[in-house]
Design a protein around this motif. Structure first.
Motif, PDB file in Angstrom:
ATOM      1  N   SER A 139     -13.326  14.464  18.219  1.00 49.37           N
ATOM      2  CA  SER A 139     -14.216  15.608  18.467  1.00 49.37           C
ATOM      3  C   SER A 139     -15.594  15.184  18.952  1.00 49.37           C
ATOM      4  N   ILE A 140     -15.922  13.898  18.830  1.00 45.95           N
ATOM      5  CA  ILE A 140     -17.228  13.414  19.281  1.00 45.95           C
ATOM      6  C   ILE A 140     -17.220  13.284  20.804  1.00 45.95           C
ATOM      7  N   GLU A 141     -18.148  13.966  21.460  1.00 47.32           N
ATOM      8  CA  GLU A 141     -18.129  14.084  22.913  1.00 47.32           C
ATOM      9  C   GLU A 141     -19.147  13.213  23.625  1.00 47.32           C
ATOM     10  N   ARG A 142     -20.238  12.911  22.956  1.00 47.46           N
ATOM     11  CA  ARG A 142     -21.245  12.060  23.594  1.00 47.46           C
ATOM     12  C   ARG A 142     -22.213  11.541  22.552  1.00 47.46           C
ATOM     13  N   LEU A 143     -23.013  10.556  22.959  1.00 50.90           N
ATOM     14  CA  LEU A 143     -24.000   9.937  22.084  1.00 50.90           C
ATOM     15  C   LEU A 143     -25.405  10.158  22.625  1.00 50.90           C
ATOM     16  N   GLY A 144     -26.336  10.042  21.735  1.00 48.84           N
ATOM     17  CA  GLY A 144     -27.741  10.059  22.117  1.00 48.84           C
ATOM     18  C   GLY A 144     -28.495   9.249  21.077  1.00 48.84           C
ATOM     19  N   ASN A 145     -29.715   8.881  21.361  1.00 44.00           N
ATOM     20  CA  ASN A 145     -30.520   8.231  20.336  1.00 44.00           C
ATOM     21  C   ASN A 145     -31.973   8.124  20.750  1.00 44.00           C
ATOM     22  N   ASP A 146     -32.819   7.990  19.744  1.00 45.57           N
ATOM     23  CA  ASP A 146     -34.199   7.600  19.987  1.00 45.57           C
ATOM     24  C   ASP A 146     -34.380   6.224  19.345  1.00 45.57           C
ATOM     25  N   THR A 148     -35.198   5.350  16.373  1.00 44.20           N
ATOM     26  CA  THR A 148     -34.873   5.196  14.953  1.00 44.20           C
ATOM     27  C   THR A 148     -33.628   5.947  14.508  1.00 44.20           C
ATOM     28  N   ARG A 149     -32.967   6.679  15.433  1.00 47.58           N
ATOM     29  CA  ARG A 149     -31.811   7.487  15.058  1.00 47.58           C
ATOM     30  C   ARG A 149     -30.736   7.445  16.140  1.00 47.58           C
ATOM     31  N   LEU A 150     -29.485   7.557  15.689  1.00 45.24           N
ATOM     32  CA  LEU A 150     -28.351   7.688  16.592  1.00 45.24           C
ATOM     33  C   LEU A 150     -27.767   9.076  16.397  1.00 45.24           C
ATOM     34  N   PHE A 151     -27.420   9.757  17.501  1.00 42.37           N
ATOM     35  CA  PHE A 151     -26.880  11.111  17.434  1.00 42.37           C
ATOM     36  C   PHE A 151     -25.462  11.128  17.994  1.00 42.37           C
ATOM     37  N   LEU A 152     -24.521  11.644  17.209  1.00 40.35           N
ATOM     38  CA  LEU A 152     -23.136  11.791  17.649  1.00 40.35           C
ATOM     39  C   LEU A 152     -22.854  13.286  17.799  1.00 40.35           C
ATOM     40  N   TYR A 153     -22.703  13.743  19.049  1.00 39.80           N
ATOM     41  CA  TYR A 153     -22.537  15.169  19.312  1.00 39.80           C
ATOM     42  C   TYR A 153     -21.060  15.566  19.288  1.00 39.80           C
ATOM     43  N   TYR A 154     -20.791  16.725  18.687  1.00 34.86           N
ATOM     44  CA  TYR A 154     -19.432  17.266  18.629  1.00 34.86           C
ATOM     45  C   TYR A 154     -19.491  18.784  18.768  1.00 34.86           C
ATOM     46  N   LEU A 155     -18.316  19.460  18.744  1.00 35.03           N
ATOM     47  CA  LEU A 155     -18.230  20.921  18.918  1.00 35.03           C
ATOM     48  C   LEU A 155     -18.927  21.354  20.200  1.00 35.03           C
ATOM     49  N   GLN A 176     -24.673  -3.572  12.474  1.00 36.09           N
ATOM     50  CA  GLN A 176     -23.600  -4.253  13.201  1.00 36.09           C
ATOM     51  C   GLN A 176     -22.246  -3.662  12.865  1.00 36.09           C
ATOM     52  N   LYS A 177     -22.015  -3.316  11.590  1.00 36.83           N
ATOM     53  CA  LYS A 177     -20.771  -2.655  11.205  1.00 36.83           C
ATOM     54  C   LYS A 177     -20.632  -1.316  11.923  1.00 36.83           C
ATOM     55  N   LEU A 178     -21.749  -0.609  12.040  1.00 37.10           N
ATOM     56  CA  LEU A 178     -21.742   0.687  12.725  1.00 37.10           C
ATOM     57  C   LEU A 178     -21.398   0.512  14.198  1.00 37.10           C
ATOM     58  N   ARG A 179     -22.000  -0.477  14.848  1.00 40.70           N
ATOM     59  CA  ARG A 179     -21.679  -0.755  16.252  1.00 40.70           C
ATOM     60  C   ARG A 179     -20.190  -1.051  16.422  1.00 40.70           C
ATOM     61  N   ASP A 180     -19.665  -1.878  15.532  1.00 47.06           N
ATOM     62  CA  ASP A 180     -18.253  -2.256  15.614  1.00 47.06           C
ATOM     63  C   ASP A 180     -17.341  -1.040  15.454  1.00 47.06           C
ATOM     64  N   LEU A 181     -17.666  -0.162  14.504  1.00 44.95           N
ATOM     65  CA  LEU A 181     -16.850   1.023  14.265  1.00 44.95           C
ATOM     66  C   LEU A 181     -16.875   1.973  15.459  1.00 44.95           C
ATOM     67  N   LEU A 182     -18.048   2.219  15.990  1.00 39.89           N
ATOM     68  CA  LEU A 182     -18.168   3.157  17.111  1.00 39.89           C
ATOM     69  C   LEU A 182     -17.491   2.600  18.363  1.00 39.89           C
ATOM     70  N   ASN A 183     -17.659   1.309  18.583  1.00 40.47           N
ATOM     71  CA  ASN A 183     -16.984   0.696  19.735  1.00 40.47           C
ATOM     72  C   ASN A 183     -15.464   0.729  19.576  1.00 40.47           C
ATOM     73  N   GLN A 184     -15.003   0.695  18.327  1.00 35.92           N
ATOM     74  CA  GLN A 184     -13.566   0.710  18.057  1.00 35.92           C
ATOM     75  C   GLN A 184     -12.962   2.105  18.212  1.00 35.92           C
ATOM     76  N   TYR A 185     -13.673   3.132  17.751  1.00 40.35           N
ATOM     77  CA  TYR A 185     -13.056   4.455  17.653  1.00 40.35           C
ATOM     78  C   TYR A 185     -13.477   5.450  18.739  1.00 40.35           C
ATOM     79  N   LEU A 186     -14.619   5.242  19.366  1.00 41.66           N
ATOM     80  CA  LEU A 186     -15.034   6.165  20.418  1.00 41.66           C
ATOM     81  C   LEU A 186     -14.443   5.739  21.756  1.00 41.66           C
ATOM     82  N   SER A 187     -14.294   6.713  22.648  1.00 51.25           N
ATOM     83  CA  SER A 187     -13.708   6.415  23.955  1.00 51.25           C
ATOM     84  C   SER A 187     -14.655   5.541  24.777  1.00 51.25           C
ATOM     85  N   SER A 188     -14.075   4.793  25.688  1.00 51.05           N
ATOM     86  CA  SER A 188     -14.869   3.882  26.522  1.00 51.05           C
ATOM     87  C   SER A 188     -15.851   4.651  27.407  1.00 51.05           C
ATOM     88  N   ASP A 189     -15.489   5.877  27.805  1.00 53.43           N
ATOM     89  CA  ASP A 189     -16.393   6.684  28.641  1.00 53.43           C
ATOM     90  C   ASP A 189     -17.664   7.046  27.882  1.00 53.43           C
TER      91      ASP A 189
END
Length: 202
Positions: A139-146, A148-155, A176-189
């Motif tokens: 359901s996560i469609e795109r990312l954003g960040n400033d 100090t924060r990472l934003f995972l957009y859905y719906l 680093q764990k967060l980077r690894d998880l997102l790279n693993q589960y989010l689409s390459s696009d």
């Protein structure tokens, strides 16, 4: 992986700011606000033109054409301000949003993010009231960040998961764990679109 932090109204405001700057549906969402801003800018221009061209005597023949100069000044002011209209509307919207958030007694609130194979389970606690929200990776469609924060957009990018990435809120190991998880589960696009902006996952 589990991340615990306190969600503040500043986090929500940062999400809204990022949404305004980057969401694809932005032009459609802001049409009404932009029209209202143009209307306000027009009358500011009309007022300034009226002051600038105000005659010294009400009997002056120039007084008869004052409304024409005023209207011309208003239109000219809009033309000159057009490149900034969108930024002005964003600024006005954020001011309103900030005022509303300060009146919202749901913040700050404690959040616990559980990262799982199926997605993210969000445990929210405020005044002994608990809520659990499940967000699937699909359901996560795109990312954003400033900074100090990472934003995972859905719906359809109308909602977002806010994840702190500053040193004061999570450790380097967690990052680093967060980077690894997102790279693993989010689409390459999604990852590629985020990396084009030189962001957290690059």
């Amino acid at each position: 992986m589990i991340i615990k932090y306190q969600l503040t109204y500043e986090d929500i405001l940062a999400l809204q700011k990022d949404y305004l700057n980057k969401t694809r549906s932005r032009p459609q969402k802001k049409t009404t606000l932009i029209i209202a801003t143009i209307f306000i800018v027009y009358w500011i221009g009309l007022f300034l033109a009226s002051l600038l061209f105000k005659p010294t005597s009400s009997t002056s023949s120039f007084y008869d054409i004052l409304p024409i100069f005023g209207a011309f000044g208003g239109v000219l002011f809009i033309v000159l301000m057009m490149p900034a209209i969108s930024k002005i509307s964003d600024f006005v919207r954020l001011i309103i949003y900030r005022f509303v958030l300060k009146k919202d007694n749901r913040f700050p609130r404690d959040l616990t993010l559980h990262f799982q194979e199926t997605g993210i389970e969000i445990h929210s606690t405020h005044n002994q009231s608990k809520k659990i929200t499940n967000i699937t990776w699909e359901s996560i469609e795109r990312l954003g960040n400033d900074e100090t924060r990472l934003f995972l957009y859905y719906l359809e990018s109308k909602e977002g998961v806010i994840i702190p990435i500053s040193d004061a809120r999570i450790s380097e190991v967690e990052k680093q764990k967060l980077r690894d998880l997102l790279n693993q589960y989010l689409s390459s696009d999604i990852i590629a679109a985020n990396n084009r902006h030189g962001q957290f996952l690059s």
